[in-house]
Enzyme design. Structure first.
Site, mmCIF file in Angstrom:
data_model
loop_
_atom_site.group_PDB
_atom_site.id
_atom_site.type_symbol
_atom_site.label_atom_id
_atom_site.label_comp_id
_atom_site.label_asym_id
_atom_site.label_seq_id
_atom_site.Cartn_x
_atom_site.Cartn_y
_atom_site.Cartn_z
ATOM 1 N N HIS A 204 0.786 -1.245 0.000
ATOM 2 C CA HIS A 204 0.000 0.000 0.000
ATOM 3 C C HIS A 204 0.813 1.288 0.000
ATOM 4 O O HIS A 204 0.258 2.367 -0.073
ATOM 5 C CB HIS A 204 -1.027 -0.009 1.145
ATOM 6 C CG HIS A 204 -0.478 0.238 2.516
ATOM 7 N ND1 HIS A 204 -0.544 1.478 3.108
ATOM 8 C CD2 HIS A 204 0.108 -0.568 3.416
ATOM 9 C CE1 HIS A 204 -0.016 1.402 4.325
ATOM 10 N NE2 HIS A 204 0.388 0.161 4.533
ATOM 11 N N CYS A 329 1.854 5.857 11.732
ATOM 12 C CA CYS A 329 1.608 4.679 12.543
ATOM 13 C C CYS A 329 1.734 4.982 14.025
ATOM 14 O O CYS A 329 1.278 4.227 14.856
ATOM 15 C CB CYS A 329 2.579 3.598 12.146
ATOM 16 S SG CYS A 329 2.906 3.645 10.399
HETATM 17 C C1 LIG Z 1 4.237 1.497 6.472
HETATM 18 C C2 LIG Z 1 5.425 0.861 7.078
HETATM 19 C C3 LIG Z 1 5.323 -0.313 7.833
HETATM 20 C C4 LIG Z 1 3.998 -0.961 8.117
HETATM 21 O O1 LIG Z 1 3.516 -1.591 6.975
HETATM 22 P P1 LIG Z 1 2.027 -2.188 6.935
HETATM 23 O O2 LIG Z 1 1.992 -2.891 5.637
HETATM 24 O O3 LIG Z 1 1.129 -1.000 7.001
HETATM 25 O O4 LIG Z 1 1.874 -3.086 8.091
HETATM 26 C C5 LIG Z 1 6.474 -0.868 8.335
HETATM 27 N N1 LIG Z 1 7.659 -0.310 8.137
HETATM 28 C C6 LIG Z 1 7.814 0.824 7.428
HETATM 29 C C7 LIG Z 1 9.170 1.394 7.204
HETATM 30 C C8 LIG Z 1 6.701 1.447 6.874
HETATM 31 O O5 LIG Z 1 6.841 2.557 6.188
#
Ligand SMILES: *Cc1c(COP(=O)(O)O)cnc(C)c1O
Length: 390
Positions: A204, A329
């Site tokens: 995503h 996040c």
């Molecule tokens: C977005 C992100 C995640 C989390 O990924 P998800 O697919 O949303 O669980 C983990 N590590 C980094 C560096 C990210 O940018």
């Protein structure tokens, strides 16, 4: 619908590309089979689609298709890599090395393991966000089982020297995991040349669907054993049970394919937009870039602004642009970004920081509007604070 702000938060997530969505749709309705159903055509069709996506992903990082384990995203891939290695190799050693600027999806599994008795070394970063390789070398011990260093930082876009890190780890026979959620499709990744043993990916952030990711797990030279973190039907060679999510997997493959095709042209275009944005806003005083000026993702610009209150700044910007202060996040917490403070920013300056995540669908017109609004919001906040003091 009212006019929405300009979206410049592509490190948090991206819209699904229409070309990706078009590929996915038949797999919800007509081709709905379970890829594990090996006795009929419905299963075969789904399995062929999954196999194709697996090949695209493997090719993208110079791996073999059997080394790709589909997960729900990079968070799950990081958990599986870190806890899976820790559990499988705890007899050999219980020391893990990572870096303070990692995503919480790496830091929190490490902290969890600390609670179970593992020892975790959190290496600092330099002022430019890069890891000091001497410090990495010194941190490794005979009981170190895993080093986890991200490819591209989700807040400041800094690219860590994966090849050098991989060489150090391989010499010391320590597994090397890299969270490449922000890097896949944007920079070259080669698990052979970079000596990477485990790598987390997600769809995503590159115009694919949410809820799908993958973990690369090396099968030979050296082979990595993983203790599964989710048990069940033994899918994904026993490493991650659960019915494969065919439409998302197909979309993931297509998203990676497009990103690779457009990597160079799109990288250059985004670099141009970023330079334009920086050129315009850096005409103001008291503004600095966070992270290494060139060793970074082309679409990332992270700035700290002196002399303004962080929440007033973000309140002022949100009508015109969708940007964020820290990582999406963890931004529900009220703490300043752990990445920005690790670079030496004060808490106040970390709050008064803006992450611009430029993406595939941003235009030069949008960048002009954003730059102009940013300058006017900062100037008026500064004027106001002088008046308040006077
Ligand atoms: C977005 C992100 C995640 C989390 O990924 P998800 O697919 O949303 O669980 C983990 N590590 C980094 C560096 C990210 O940018």
């Amino acid at each position: 619908m009212s006019i929405r702000p300009i979206y410049l938060d592509c490190h948090a997530t991206t819209p699904v590309d229409e070309r990706v969505l078009a590929m996915m749709i038949p797999y919800f309705t007509q081709n709905f089979g379970n890829p594990s159903s090996i006795q009929h055509q419905y299963g075969w069709e789904a399995e062929a689609a999954v196999r194709k996506a697996r090949e695209i992903l493997a090719d993208a990082i110079n791996a073999a298709p059997e080394e790709i384990v589909f997960t729900s995203g990079a968070t799950e891939a990081n958990n599986l890599a870190i806890k899976g290695v820790a559990e499988a190799y705890c007899q050999k050693g219980q020391h893990i090395v990572t870096v303070v600027s990692e995503h919480n999806a790496v830091i929190d599994p490490c902290k969890y393991l600390e609670g179970l008795g593992f020892e975790v070394t959190m290496l600092p970063v330099q002022k430019d966000g890069l890891l000091d390789l001497n410090k990495l070398e010194k941190s490794l011990r005979s009981d170190t089982i895993l080093v986890s260093v991200m490819a591209a930082n989700n807040e400041i876009g800094v690219l860590q020297p994966l090849g050098e890190i991989g060489t150090i780890c391989r010499e010391r026979e320590v597994y090397f995991h890299s969270d490449a959620a922000q890097a896949i499709g944007k920079i070259s990744l080669d698990v052979q040349a970079m000596k990477i043993d485990l790598m987390s990916l997600t769809a995503h952030k590159i115009y694919g669907p949410k809820g799908i990711g993958a973990l690369y797990v090396r099968r030979r030279n050296p082979r990595v054993q993983l203790s599964p973190q989710q048990h069940g039907g033994g899918h994904e060679r026993g490493m991650r049970s659960g019915t494969l999510y065919t439409p998302q997997i197909v979309g993931f493959g297509k998203a990676v394919e497009i990103a690779l095709q457009e990597q160079v042209t799109e990288g250059n275009r985004q670099l141009g937009l970023r330079q334009k944005l920086w050129e315009k806003i850096s005409q103001m005083d008291g503004i600095h870039q966070n992270g290494h000026p060139t060793q970074r993702l082309t679409g990332n610009l992270n700035v700290s602004v002196e002399g303004v209150n962080g929440s007033a700044l973000h309140l002022g910007l949100q009508r015109v642009m969708a940007v964020s202060s820290g990582s999406a996040c963890s931004s529900r917490s009220t703490k300043p970004s752990h990445v920005l403070t690790a670079l030496g920013n004060s808490e106040n300056l970390a709050y008064a920081s803006v992450r611009f995540g430029i993406g595939r669908f941003n235009t030069v017109e949008e960048i002009n509007i954003v730059a102009e609004n940013f300058v006017s919001v900062v100037n008026s906040l500064r004027k106001q604070s002088i008046q308040d003091k006077g």
